[in-house]
Design a protein around this motif. Structure first.
Motif, PDB file in Angstrom:
ATOM      1  N   THR A 345       0.930  -1.060  -0.008  1.00 44.53           N
ATOM      2  CA  THR A 345       0.097   0.028  -0.098  1.00 44.53           C
ATOM      3  C   THR A 345       0.813   1.257  -0.085  1.00 44.53           C
ATOM      4  N   ALA A 346       1.841   1.308   0.806  1.00 45.24           N
ATOM      5  CA  ALA A 346       2.882   2.458   0.764  1.00 45.24           C
ATOM      6  C   ALA A 346       3.488   2.675  -0.513  1.00 45.24           C
ATOM      7  N   ASP A 347       4.035   1.457  -1.188  1.00 49.21           N
ATOM      8  CA  ASP A 347       4.579   1.574  -2.425  1.00 49.21           C
ATOM      9  C   ASP A 347       3.679   2.162  -3.455  1.00 49.21           C
ATOM     10  N   GLU A 348       2.452   1.638  -3.630  1.00 47.24           N
ATOM     11  CA  GLU A 348       1.585   2.036  -4.651  1.00 47.24           C
ATOM     12  C   GLU A 348       0.999   3.266  -4.432  1.00 47.24           C
ATOM     13  N   PHE A 349       0.630   3.860  -2.996  1.00 49.13           N
ATOM     14  CA  PHE A 349      -0.187   4.863  -2.899  1.00 49.13           C
ATOM     15  C   PHE A 349       0.673   5.993  -1.747  1.00 49.13           C
ATOM     16  N   GLY A 350       1.883   5.481  -1.739  1.00 45.90           N
ATOM     17  CA  GLY A 350       2.527   6.785  -0.854  1.00 45.90           C
ATOM     18  C   GLY A 350       2.919   6.433   0.415  1.00 45.90           C
ATOM     19  N   ASN A 351       4.149   6.528   0.905  1.00 48.28           N
ATOM     20  CA  ASN A 351       4.550   6.112   2.228  1.00 48.28           C
ATOM     21  C   ASN A 351       4.100   6.982   3.383  1.00 48.28           C
ATOM     22  N   GLY A 352       3.910   8.435   3.074  1.00 41.42           N
ATOM     23  CA  GLY A 352       3.234   9.187   3.993  1.00 41.42           C
ATOM     24  C   GLY A 352       1.859   9.084   4.455  1.00 41.42           C
ATOM     25  N   ALA A 353       1.297   8.760   3.227  1.00 42.13           N
ATOM     26  CA  ALA A 353      -0.365   8.437   3.330  1.00 42.13           C
ATOM     27  C   ALA A 353      -0.703   7.084   3.785  1.00 42.13           C
ATOM     28  N   VAL A 354       0.111   6.362   4.238  1.00 41.93           N
ATOM     29  CA  VAL A 354      -0.267   4.863   4.582  1.00 41.93           C
ATOM     30  C   VAL A 354      -1.239   4.648   5.799  1.00 41.93           C
ATOM     31  N   GLY A 355      -0.981   5.929   6.624  1.00 43.98           N
ATOM     32  CA  GLY A 355      -1.722   5.532   7.836  1.00 43.98           C
ATOM     33  C   GLY A 355      -3.354   5.939   7.672  1.00 43.98           C
ATOM     34  N   LYS A 356      -3.655   6.684   6.469  1.00 47.78           N
ATOM     35  CA  LYS A 356      -4.995   6.691   6.212  1.00 47.78           C
ATOM     36  C   LYS A 356      -5.412   5.700   4.969  1.00 47.78           C
ATOM     37  N   ASN A 357      -4.280   5.513   4.185  1.00 47.42           N
ATOM     38  CA  ASN A 357      -5.004   4.495   2.815  1.00 47.42           C
ATOM     39  C   ASN A 357      -4.750   2.910   3.573  1.00 47.42           C
ATOM     40  N   TYR A 358      -3.990   2.734   4.119  1.00 45.23           N
ATOM     41  CA  TYR A 358      -3.905   1.297   4.539  1.00 45.23           C
ATOM     42  C   TYR A 358      -5.348   0.454   5.200  1.00 45.23           C
ATOM     43  N   PRO A 359      -5.941   1.493   6.217  1.00 44.72           N
ATOM     44  CA  PRO A 359      -7.081   1.138   6.710  1.00 44.72           C
ATOM     45  C   PRO A 359      -8.125   0.793   5.722  1.00 44.72           C
ATOM     46  N   LEU A 360      -8.141   1.462   4.781  1.00 40.10           N
ATOM     47  CA  LEU A 360      -9.285   1.117   3.732  1.00 40.10           C
ATOM     48  C   LEU A 360      -8.921  -0.198   2.972  1.00 40.10           C
ATOM     49  N   VAL A 361      -7.433  -0.489   2.613  1.00 37.55           N
ATOM     50  CA  VAL A 361      -7.099  -1.817   2.425  1.00 37.55           C
ATOM     51  C   VAL A 361      -7.589  -2.951   3.308  1.00 37.55           C
ATOM     52  N   PHE A 362      -7.260  -2.432   4.537  1.00 37.41           N
ATOM     53  CA  PHE A 362      -7.536  -3.590   5.549  1.00 37.41           C
ATOM     54  C   PHE A 362      -9.061  -3.776   5.695  1.00 37.41           C
ATOM     55  N   LEU A 363      -9.708  -3.078   5.385  1.00 37.14           N
ATOM     56  CA  LEU A 363     -11.202  -3.418   5.353  1.00 37.14           C
ATOM     57  C   LEU A 363     -11.474  -4.929   4.700  1.00 37.14           C
ATOM     58  N   SER A 364     -10.727  -5.207   3.577  1.00 37.29           N
ATOM     59  CA  SER A 364     -10.787  -6.542   3.270  1.00 37.29           C
ATOM     60  C   SER A 364     -10.872  -7.559   3.878  1.00 37.29           C
ATOM     61  N   TYR A 365      -9.877  -7.432   4.914  1.00 38.35           N
ATOM     62  CA  TYR A 365      -9.350  -8.359   5.999  1.00 38.35           C
ATOM     63  C   TYR A 365     -10.712  -8.646   7.107  1.00 38.35           C
ATOM     64  N   GLY A 366     -11.579  -7.530   7.134  1.00 39.36           N
ATOM     65  CA  GLY A 366     -12.855  -7.664   7.774  1.00 39.36           C
ATOM     66  C   GLY A 366     -13.842  -8.311   7.133  1.00 39.36           C
ATOM     67  N   ILE A 367     -13.997  -8.197   5.688  1.00 38.55           N
ATOM     68  CA  ILE A 367     -14.800  -9.017   4.959  1.00 38.55           C
ATOM     69  C   ILE A 367     -14.363 -10.318   4.964  1.00 38.55           C
ATOM     70  N   GLY A 368     -13.100 -10.528   4.673  1.00 41.52           N
ATOM     71  CA  GLY A 368     -12.501 -12.168   4.733  1.00 41.52           C
ATOM     72  C   GLY A 368     -12.946 -12.806   6.037  1.00 41.52           C
TER      73      GLY A 368
END
Length: 439
Positions: A345-368
């Protein structure tokens, strides 16, 4: 100039916090006692699924508040909330479905969600040159923690047999709140402009981590949905395995001629020792490997190998040493998810923005975490555990194909209509800039 702490204290604090947050993976140690108290297999999996889903949803909120509230406050809030959840489960009697579901599932899951993003975001800021390795170390405690809490409640500490479920839940709640509070002391971002000696910030180019995507820009990219799908099936398959790693092998072992006592001991060892240790090691090893192989390649190999192992697991679960091997391999790959996907997530969408962006990716963990454990519970009640593992295996293979199509995004493309032709034109099976590291 502001004095900086030794950044390895950040790693220590992160591991201490994650040792407690990983308690959710110790859930299977409680399920035999809950079944003996009258719970169905499905009910045991519902609590687990509620915890995972709440964890993922609250983490989105925590990521959005990270900058405003600060990492130390969020970590402290997570520890206190997690501790209170287990105290409530204990005060409800320890065997009340609604009391345990509220305490361990809903409130405990929320506590994990508040705290989980903190060590990842803080660790990446202190170790920008080793994102994969440091993320693996930061979340290793989450995997290793399960072994300690399982063994303390079970065969080593015998807490459940000695003091009962209610007191065990309450004791764990106090321990979680105390340890996370200590770990939060070092959860602080480095001063503005700080960087390690000899480190140069990444260029503003796609896939380097230097190009920052806002949440809405990330959500418009096909890369987000491919990553989301892969994480959902890879993590979901592992989560189902955690929930069933004692129940299913106990049945398979007894069908192979082992006594009930022997099956209980072997299945407990498979989960508490082999799965848990490999889960923690996998986070460090896969994270470090991804710094060499490229993040996308590492995810692809991990998901593909997990799919094959899950397909073979049904023929391994009834034999002691093959069960240990299968549990270790599943745990090793499962742990890799939590080092690889934050870094990807950091590589694709930015190191500094990972705190905001990764939780959205992590929603997939909740679905799974909802779909796969409940699937396992339903099929288990029908006597079809092997089908559940086979479905998960195929899903992981699909995930490996999906992540193979991920390519570095560009922020200007996030403002353009999505084109299938353009997507396929840019998609590659391997990261070409990482080929030299592979051969």
């Amino acid at each position: 100039m502001e004095k900086t702490i030794n950044r390895w204290w950040v790693v220590f604090g992160a591991i201490l916090i994650q040792l407690c947050l990983g308690a959710i993976y110790a859930w299977s140690v409680f399920t035999p006692a809950l079944k003996a108290a009258g719970w169905s297999k499905l009910e045991t999996q519902i609590v687990f699924a509620v915890g995972l889903a709440t964890f993922a949803v609250v983490m989105v909120f925590a990521g959005a508040k990270l900058q405003k509230w600060g990492p130390r406050y969020l970590a402290l809030l997570g520890g206190i909330t997690l501790g209170c959840g287990y105290l409530i489960a204990g005060l409800s009697g320890g065997t009340s479905f609604w009391g345990v579901c509220l305490g361990v599932g809903l409130i405990g899951g929320a506590g994990i969600g508040f705290g989980y993003v903190v060590p990842i975001a803080v660790g990446m800021r202190w170790f920008p040159e080793h994102k994969g390795m440091i993320t693996g170390l930061a979340v290793a405690g989450f995997g290793f923690g399960a072994m300690g809490w399982v063994k303390a409640a079970g065969s080593w500490g015998n807490l459940i047999d000695t003091i009962g479920l209610s007191q065990t839940f309450m004791l764990y709640g106090l321990a979680f709140a105390t340890l996370v509070t200590i770990g939060s002391i070092w959860m602080k971002m480095p001063p503005a402009g700080w960087k390690p000696a000899g480190y140069e910030s990444p260029e503003q180019k796609a896939g380097s981590g230097g190009e920052e995507f806002q949440v809405d820009e990330m959500l418009k990219s096909p890369q987000f949905y491919l990553i989301f799908l892969t994480f959902a099936v890879s993590a979901g398959a592992g989560l189902m395995s955690i929930g069933l790693m004692k129940l299913y092998p106990m049945e398979a072992l007894q069908a192979s001629g082992y006594s009930s006592l022997e099956a209980n001991s072997i299945a407990g060892t498979a989960m508490a020792v082999f799965f848990s240790i490999a889960n923690g090691i996998g986070r460090i090893v896969w994270g470090s490997l991804s710094d060499k192989l490229g993040r996308k390649n590492a995810v692809m190999y991990m998901a593909g190998s997990q799919g094959m192992i899950l397909l073979f697991f049904t023929s391994m679960a009834g034999q002691e040493y093959l069960l240990y091997l299968g549990a270790a391999l599943i745990g090793f790959n499962f742990g890799g998810n939590f080092a690889l996907f934050p870094a990807l997530t950091a590589d694709e969408f930015g190191n500094g923005a990972v705190g905001k962006n990764y939780p959205l990716v992590f929603l997939s963990y909740g679905i799974g975490g909802i779909l796969f454990p409940v699937l396992g519970g339903v099929l288990g009640d029908m006597g079809n555990f092997p089908i559940a593992f086979s479905i998960c295996g195929v899903a992981c293979l699909v995930g490996a194909v999906a992540v193979a199509m991920v390519f570095p995004p560009h922020r200007d493309e996030a403002h353009q209509p999505f084109s299938v032709h353009g997507f396929l034109h840019h998609a590659h099976i391997f990261d070409h800039d990482k080929k030299d590291d592979l051969f």
